[in-house]
Design a protein around this motif. Structure first.
Motif, mmCIF file in Angstrom:
data_model
loop_
_atom_site.group_PDB
_atom_site.id
_atom_site.type_symbol
_atom_site.label_atom_id
_atom_site.label_comp_id
_atom_site.label_asym_id
_atom_site.label_seq_id
_atom_site.Cartn_x
_atom_site.Cartn_y
_atom_site.Cartn_z
ATOM 1 N N SER A 58 0.832 -1.209 0.000
ATOM 2 C CA SER A 58 0.000 0.000 0.000
ATOM 3 C C SER A 58 0.866 1.259 0.000
ATOM 4 O O SER A 58 0.545 2.236 -0.685
ATOM 5 C CB SER A 58 -0.915 -0.009 1.231
ATOM 6 O OG SER A 58 -1.737 -1.149 1.236
ATOM 7 N N PHE A 59 1.989 1.248 0.769
ATOM 8 C CA PHE A 59 2.901 2.393 0.781
ATOM 9 C C PHE A 59 3.375 2.723 -0.626
ATOM 10 O O PHE A 59 3.310 3.868 -1.096
ATOM 11 C CB PHE A 59 4.132 2.103 1.634
ATOM 12 C CG PHE A 59 3.857 1.898 3.087
ATOM 13 C CD1 PHE A 59 2.661 2.293 3.646
ATOM 14 C CD2 PHE A 59 4.798 1.302 3.894
ATOM 15 C CE1 PHE A 59 2.407 2.100 4.987
ATOM 16 C CE2 PHE A 59 4.562 1.099 5.236
ATOM 17 C CZ PHE A 59 3.358 1.497 5.787
ATOM 18 N N LEU A 60 3.894 1.684 -1.280
ATOM 19 C CA LEU A 60 4.500 1.894 -2.600
ATOM 20 C C LEU A 60 3.459 2.345 -3.618
ATOM 21 O O LEU A 60 3.729 3.225 -4.450
ATOM 22 C CB LEU A 60 5.173 0.597 -3.065
ATOM 23 C CG LEU A 60 6.343 0.115 -2.194
ATOM 24 C CD1 LEU A 60 6.807 -1.259 -2.623
ATOM 25 C CD2 LEU A 60 7.490 1.111 -2.269
ATOM 26 N N THR A 61 2.258 1.769 -3.547
ATOM 27 C CA THR A 61 1.211 2.156 -4.496
ATOM 28 C C THR A 61 0.763 3.595 -4.258
ATOM 29 O O THR A 61 0.568 4.363 -5.210
ATOM 30 C CB THR A 61 0.019 1.202 -4.369
ATOM 31 O OG1 THR A 61 0.471 -0.147 -4.541
ATOM 32 C CG2 THR A 61 -1.031 1.508 -5.423
ATOM 33 N N LEU A 62 0.597 3.969 -2.993
ATOM 34 C CA LEU A 62 0.195 5.341 -2.677
ATOM 35 C C LEU A 62 1.235 6.346 -3.169
ATOM 36 O O LEU A 62 0.878 7.367 -3.786
ATOM 37 C CB LEU A 62 0.000 5.467 -1.167
ATOM 38 C CG LEU A 62 -0.309 6.870 -0.646
ATOM 39 C CD1 LEU A 62 -1.665 7.326 -1.164
ATOM 40 C CD2 LEU A 62 -0.281 6.903 0.880
ATOM 41 N N ALA A 63 2.505 6.069 -2.903
ATOM 42 C CA ALA A 63 3.547 6.987 -3.357
ATOM 43 C C ALA A 63 3.594 7.076 -4.871
ATOM 44 O O ALA A 63 3.797 8.159 -5.440
ATOM 45 C CB ALA A 63 4.902 6.521 -2.811
ATOM 46 N N LEU A 64 3.389 5.949 -5.546
ATOM 47 C CA LEU A 64 3.422 5.963 -7.016
ATOM 48 C C LEU A 64 2.280 6.799 -7.589
ATOM 49 O O LEU A 64 2.483 7.605 -8.492
ATOM 50 C CB LEU A 64 3.348 4.522 -7.535
ATOM 51 C CG LEU A 64 3.460 4.325 -9.046
ATOM 52 C CD1 LEU A 64 4.207 3.028 -9.347
ATOM 53 C CD2 LEU A 64 2.093 4.279 -9.734
ATOM 54 N N VAL A 65 1.059 6.603 -7.057
ATOM 55 C CA VAL A 65 -0.098 7.312 -7.612
ATOM 56 C C VAL A 65 0.002 8.819 -7.353
ATOM 57 O O VAL A 65 -0.283 9.636 -8.233
ATOM 58 C CB VAL A 65 -1.398 6.736 -7.015
ATOM 59 C CG1 VAL A 65 -2.601 7.557 -7.458
ATOM 60 C CG2 VAL A 65 -1.562 5.285 -7.442
ATOM 61 N N LEU A 66 0.426 9.205 -6.150
ATOM 62 C CA LEU A 66 0.505 10.636 -5.838
ATOM 63 C C LEU A 66 1.592 11.344 -6.647
ATOM 64 O O LEU A 66 1.494 12.545 -6.898
ATOM 65 C CB LEU A 66 0.766 10.836 -4.340
ATOM 66 C CG LEU A 66 -0.383 10.471 -3.396
ATOM 67 C CD1 LEU A 66 0.006 10.748 -1.956
ATOM 68 C CD2 LEU A 66 -1.647 11.237 -3.761
ATOM 69 N N GLY A 67 2.629 10.614 -7.062
ATOM 70 C CA GLY A 67 3.712 11.255 -7.789
ATOM 71 C C GLY A 67 3.720 11.017 -9.279
ATOM 72 O O GLY A 67 4.542 11.619 -9.988
ATOM 73 N N GLU A 68 2.822 10.186 -9.789
ATOM 74 C CA GLU A 68 2.836 9.866 -11.214
ATOM 75 C C GLU A 68 2.347 11.053 -12.039
ATOM 76 O O GLU A 68 1.327 11.658 -11.737
ATOM 77 C CB GLU A 68 1.939 8.646 -11.464
ATOM 78 C CG GLU A 68 2.236 7.913 -12.745
ATOM 79 C CD GLU A 68 1.738 8.657 -13.973
ATOM 80 O OE1 GLU A 68 2.382 8.558 -15.038
ATOM 81 O OE2 GLU A 68 0.701 9.329 -13.875
ATOM 82 N N TYR A 69 3.072 11.353 -13.098
ATOM 83 C CA TYR A 69 2.726 12.519 -13.923
ATOM 84 C C TYR A 69 2.522 12.167 -15.403
ATOM 85 O O TYR A 69 1.582 12.663 -16.032
ATOM 86 C CB TYR A 69 3.835 13.556 -13.799
ATOM 87 C CG TYR A 69 3.707 14.715 -14.751
ATOM 88 C CD1 TYR A 69 2.834 15.754 -14.470
ATOM 89 C CD2 TYR A 69 4.445 14.766 -15.933
ATOM 90 C CE1 TYR A 69 2.692 16.823 -15.337
ATOM 91 C CE2 TYR A 69 4.317 15.832 -16.804
ATOM 92 C CZ TYR A 69 3.442 16.864 -16.511
ATOM 93 O OH TYR A 69 3.307 17.920 -17.369
#
Length: 289
Positions: free
Chosen positions: A223-234
């Motif tokens: 969940s950590f990794l997915t949350l960080a990926l979605v919030l930073g994906e551009y």
């Protein structure tokens, strides 16, 4: 027997020499941690100084005070959080049962599944989003007379673009697979499942009441990794024409650089806060179990 018992305790020089080695290791650890801290703290500190140092008025917090009143801030942030929550749920629902089924019934397929799950790492995001864009443009022209036309239109709804959830699930798949694989490797899944099944538990009960509680750390990491990926994906969101939080930050950077950097710092702190909340929830759950 008493004559065989030594009256003098053996010399303890050897254990003392063994304890000296970890001290040198701890020293290097401190140096490495200090360098890593400088690597992360110096850019953040420079960014903070840039946002609060006005050439005319001096120190000011206007850049941070204007964040919550900026146009598009709340909708883009809520959209990113909603996309992150949906992505976490979908990728865990798809990945965890599949990994359990492979481990329990077809262990020889684990290398195949590992290759499939890590394949998105070798596909450039620009290639990935080009393929999605081609499919979205092809759909309305060839599916207009079928019920799938409305589906193609619905997944591109700007209010909640489901197509981004699908794309993020694929991008997060390698990280989720690694996190869950490490968690499953640390527990005896087969014994736990067989014991629960022999006691009469159904498969949903086994998954939710036996496997998931013992896999809390792996689920939290995924969940950590997915949350960080979605919030930073551009890249994917920008090229598909949607505006989640990361795209909004870049959009406002052209008009107000100080507020753009302030929003970036705010998003970083928000991500850390969410990760801390998830970590605390997982720790409390493990403590109760």
């Amino acid at each position: 027997m008493a004559a065989l018992t030594p009256t003098v305790l053996p010399d303890v020089e050897a254990p003392a020499s063994r304890t000296a080695r970890p001290r040198r290791v701890r020293g290097w650890r401190g140096v490495v941690l200090a360098l890593a801290g400088l690597y992360f703290v110096v850019p953040l500190l420079a960014s903070f100084v840039f946002t609060v140092n006005d050439p005319v008025r001096g120190f000011t917090l206007d850049a941070y005070l204007e964040i919550f009143g900026a146009e598009g801030f709340v909708p883009s942030l809520l959209l990113s959080l909603g996309l992150a929550a949906a992505t976490i749920v979908v990728v865990l629902v798809l990945t965890l049962p599949a990994m359990l089924a492979v481990r329990l019934t077809a262990p020889r397929l684990r290398p195949v599944m590992e290759v499939l799950c890590t394949l998105p790492l070798v596909v450039p995001p620009i290639t990935f989003v080009a393929g999605i864009g081609t499919v979205l443009r092809w759909g309305p022209d060839h599916l207009a007379a079928t019920p799938f036309y409305q589906t193609v239109i619905a997944v591109q709804d700007p209010a909640f673009p489901v197509v981004l959830v699908i794309a993020y699930v694929v991008l997060a798949l390698p990280f989720v697979y690694r996190a869950l694989d490490s968690g499953l490797g640390a527990m005896d899944v087969r014994t736990l499942v067989e014991a629960a099944r022999n006691c009469g538990a159904s498969w949903p009960h086994v998954l939710l009441r036996v496997v998931v509680p013992n896999l809390a750390s792996g689920l939290a990491s995924a969940s950590f990794l997915t949350l960080a990926l979605v919030l930073g994906e551009y890249t994917v969101a920008r090229l598909l024409g949607f505006q989640p939080f990361s795209v909004w930050i870049v959009t406002i950077s052209g008009s107000d650089a100080a507020m753009s950097v302030a929003v970036s710092i705010f998003s970083l702190l928000l991500t850390w806060l969410l990760l801390l909340v998830l970590s605390t929830a997982g720790t409390n759950r493990r403590s109760r179990s």
